[in-house]
Motif scaffolding. Structure first.
Motif, PDB file in Angstrom:
ATOM      1  N   ALA A   1      16.196  12.036  -2.820  1.00 22.42           N
ATOM      2  CA  ALA A   1      15.109  13.025  -2.808  1.00 22.42           C
ATOM      3  C   ALA A   1      14.273  12.924  -4.081  1.00 22.42           C
ATOM      4  N   ALA A   2      14.949  12.756  -5.233  1.00 22.71           N
ATOM      5  CA  ALA A   2      14.226  12.655  -6.510  1.00 22.71           C
ATOM      6  C   ALA A   2      13.367  11.398  -6.562  1.00 22.71           C
TER       7      ALA A   2
ATOM      8  N   CYS B   1       8.043   8.834  -6.393  1.00 23.49           N
ATOM      9  CA  CYS B   1       7.117   7.863  -5.813  1.00 23.49           C
ATOM     10  C   CYS B   1       5.900   8.564  -5.219  1.00 23.49           C
ATOM     11  N   LEU B   2       6.126   9.677  -4.522  1.00 23.87           N
ATOM     12  CA  LEU B   2       5.024  10.407  -3.895  1.00 23.87           C
ATOM     13  C   LEU B   2       4.040  10.928  -4.937  1.00 23.87           C
ATOM     14  N   THR B   3       4.548  11.513  -6.019  1.00 28.94           N
ATOM     15  CA  THR B   3       3.644  12.064  -7.033  1.00 28.94           C
ATOM     16  C   THR B   3       2.828  10.959  -7.706  1.00 28.94           C
TER      17      THR B   3
ATOM     18  N   GLY C   1       0.817  -1.202   0.000  1.00 25.82           N
ATOM     19  CA  GLY C   1       0.000   0.000   0.000  1.00 25.82           C
ATOM     20  C   GLY C   1       0.855   1.258   0.000  1.00 25.82           C
ATOM     21  N   PRO C   2       0.241   2.424   0.075  1.00 26.29           N
ATOM     22  CA  PRO C   2       0.978   3.699  -0.005  1.00 26.29           C
ATOM     23  C   PRO C   2       2.106   3.882   1.015  1.00 26.29           C
ATOM     24  N   PRO C   3       2.015   3.337   2.254  1.00 28.36           N
ATOM     25  CA  PRO C   3       3.124   3.558   3.197  1.00 28.36           C
ATOM     26  C   PRO C   3       4.448   2.929   2.772  1.00 28.36           C
TER      27      PRO C   3
ATOM     28  N   LEU D   1      -1.710  14.114   1.356  1.00 24.46           N
ATOM     29  CA  LEU D   1      -0.526  13.476   1.924  1.00 24.46           C
ATOM     30  C   LEU D   1      -0.849  12.414   2.970  1.00 24.46           C
ATOM     31  N   GLY D   2      -2.020  12.497   3.560  1.00 27.95           N
ATOM     32  CA  GLY D   2      -2.389  11.526   4.588  1.00 27.95           C
ATOM     33  C   GLY D   2      -2.417  10.094   4.084  1.00 27.95           C
ATOM     34  N   VAL D   3      -2.465   9.914   2.759  1.00 29.89           N
ATOM     35  CA  VAL D   3      -2.567   8.567   2.200  1.00 29.89           C
ATOM     36  C   VAL D   3      -1.317   7.737   2.486  1.00 29.89           C
TER      37      VAL D   3
END
Length: 498
Positions: free
Chosen positions: A262-263, A268-270, A60-62, A199-201
């Protein structure tokens, strides 16, 4: 052992910080090109785009927190490597470093493990590009087309490597630009036009843990982080092609971790915030969420343009990996440490590249790609073995550095950790052992035992054949390059014999 420079003498009682023979390489690689080489090898786009769907379906997202975990651990390893390469700026990376820190046998086995890990990693990166090549050129991404695309990408990469260090430097810089476009430009566009979550996801597991703890699920998904954070050592693999390597390379290694990590995390976040339906990914209905996100957000034309940029990233990563593998194999041949060393140590002076060694770095990955047709879920297994081999060889250097410290080694290059060195070394070793155990952990009891333990079995085969080869041939003892001289009493003994 060839080296970066023969100029300058060490002071009385000080260890040599430069190799003894004049290097055949040209110092055509500047500081930014050296950083770009490590960055494109680490490749935030390649690692994230290759394993995003696998990690998301598993944890999952975490799963994004795996980037933080692996980044912190590998940063400690990079600090240890920085001290070593600053004192011993020798082409080939982990093999000559282990040789100077411990001795010939340990160095031979370290290089053997690292060599196979690099060759498999070349395959894994080129294999991961297969589906994107298929989409870019409009044909179905089947297993067979993926293997063919893998081989073609490997061949293109070897042509670039044969062109010489200057072309390699330009390829690294172009790849660096493609990585930034793929990570930043595409990421910002997705955030601006296609964001479905806040962002909570990244704290929502979406039930991937079932009725148990989330930790085992997270550790399984953490393969995306472990795959991300290596490549910084490639900055040291080309130490003989960089001016002032003792100062430039440790800085390039650290910068690779900072910027690359960082990149990758941002990429991954986007993607996480742009996936419209997590349940489709978790259920297996959506097996390639990256491609779906790009098509949904940009349409077919825009998505194909992104695929072209991504393909440049995959190619530059493959080029950087081949460069590292070729220089390691050349270092082996130069020290007469392996069969065929008469050819592997040959140097094409017109282009300043080790021609035969680079050829091996293309042929074996291509053969591994064809062999992958015999396995199910080939990509995950190839990636897992590549991670295991890289981490194992890294930790052999980290352990050698720790042993040398405990026996009196005091790093004397242009970059040192001072009184923090021992603590950082212990931390790097602890992280590496944890990562290796996690990679090898069997998580699919429902499949055949040999399939469940295939990564560990492959690692055992590499280690076993290496030990057998070493015992039978004694190639490890042929070279005359210094060995174990980081340890003061070894160095005094060598001086006494001289």
């Amino acid at each position: 052992m060839a080296g970066a420079s023969a100029a300058g003498q060490d002071g009385p009682g000080q260890p040599r910080t430069t190799p003894e023979r004049t290097s055949e390489f040209r110092k055509d690689m500047g500081p930014w090109a050296n950083f770009a080489l490590g960055f494109t090898y680490l490749s935030p786009v390649v690692s994230t785009y290759t394993l995003f769907g696998t990690a998301l379906a598993e944890g999952g997202p975490p799963m994004i927190w795996a980037f933080v975990l692996a980044g912190a651990g590998q940063f400690l390893v990079a600090l240890v490597f920085g001290e070593v390469v600053a004192q011993y700026p020798i082409a080939g990376g982990v093999y000559p470093w282990a040789r100077r820190l411990w001795g010939k046998r340990w160095a031979w086995m370290t290089g053997w493990v690292y060599m196979w890990a690099l060759l498999v990693t070349i395959t894994s990166v080129a294999y991961g590009a297969g589906p994107y090549i298929a989409i870019l050129f409009g044909f179905d991404p089947t297993v067979h087309t993926t293997v063919l695309c893998t081989v073609v990408l490997i061949l293109v990469a070897i042509v670039i490597n044969y062109a010489g260090t200057r072309v390699l430097s330009w390829a690294a810089v172009i790849g660096f630009g493609a990585e930034l476009i793929g990570a930043l430009v595409v990421g910002i566009y997705l955030l601006a036009t296609h964001r479905h979550h806040n962002l909570g996801v990244i704290f929502d597991t979406y039930g991937t843990e079932g009725n148990g703890s989330y930790l085992p699920v997270f550790l399984a998904a953490a393969i995306i982080g472990f795959y991300q954070y290596y490549g910084f050592e490639a900055c040291g693999d080309t130490a003989e092609e960089v001016a002032h390597p003792g100062k430039v390379i440790p800085k390039a290694m650290r910068r690779t971790i900072y910027v690359g990590g960082a990149a990758a995390t941002f990429t991954c976040l986007t993607l996480l915030l742009s996936v419209a339906d997590y349940q489709a990914v978790l259920s297996g209905e959506d097996t390639d969420p990256v491609v779906k996100v790009l098509y949904d957000a940009m349409g077919e034309t825009g998505a194909r343009l992104v695929m072209a940029v991504v393909l440049i990233s995959f190619l530059s990563c493959t080029v950087s990996l081949q460069a590292a593998a070729g220089r390691l194999i050349y270092a082996y041949g130069r020290d007469e440490m392996i069969v065929g060393h008469q050819f592997l140590r040959k140097f094409a002076h017109a282009r300043a590249v080790p021609g035969y060694a680079l050829l091996v770095a293309a042929v074996i990955p291509a053969l591994i790609a064809f062999a992958s047709l015999l396995s199910t879920d080939a990509l995950t297994k190839i990636v897992s073995f590549a991670i295991l081999g890289i981490y194992a060889s890294f930790q052999m250097v980290v352990l050698a550095a720790l042993r040398a410290r405990l026996k009196g080694w005091k790093p004397s290059g242009e970059f040192t950790l001072g009184r923090w060195g021992l603590l950082v070394n212990f931390g790097a070793l602890a992280y590496g052992i944890f990562a290796i155990i996690n990679i090898c952990w069997a998580r699919t009891p429902e499949v055949a035992w040999y399939d469940n333990y295939v990564v560990l079995l492959c690692g055992a085969v590499v280690l076993g054949t290496g030990l057998l080869y070493m015992v039978i041939t004694h190639h490890y003892g042929r070279g005359e390059a210094p060995a174990g001289d980081a340890i003061p009493e070894r160095r005094r003994g060598a001086h006494a014999r001289d």
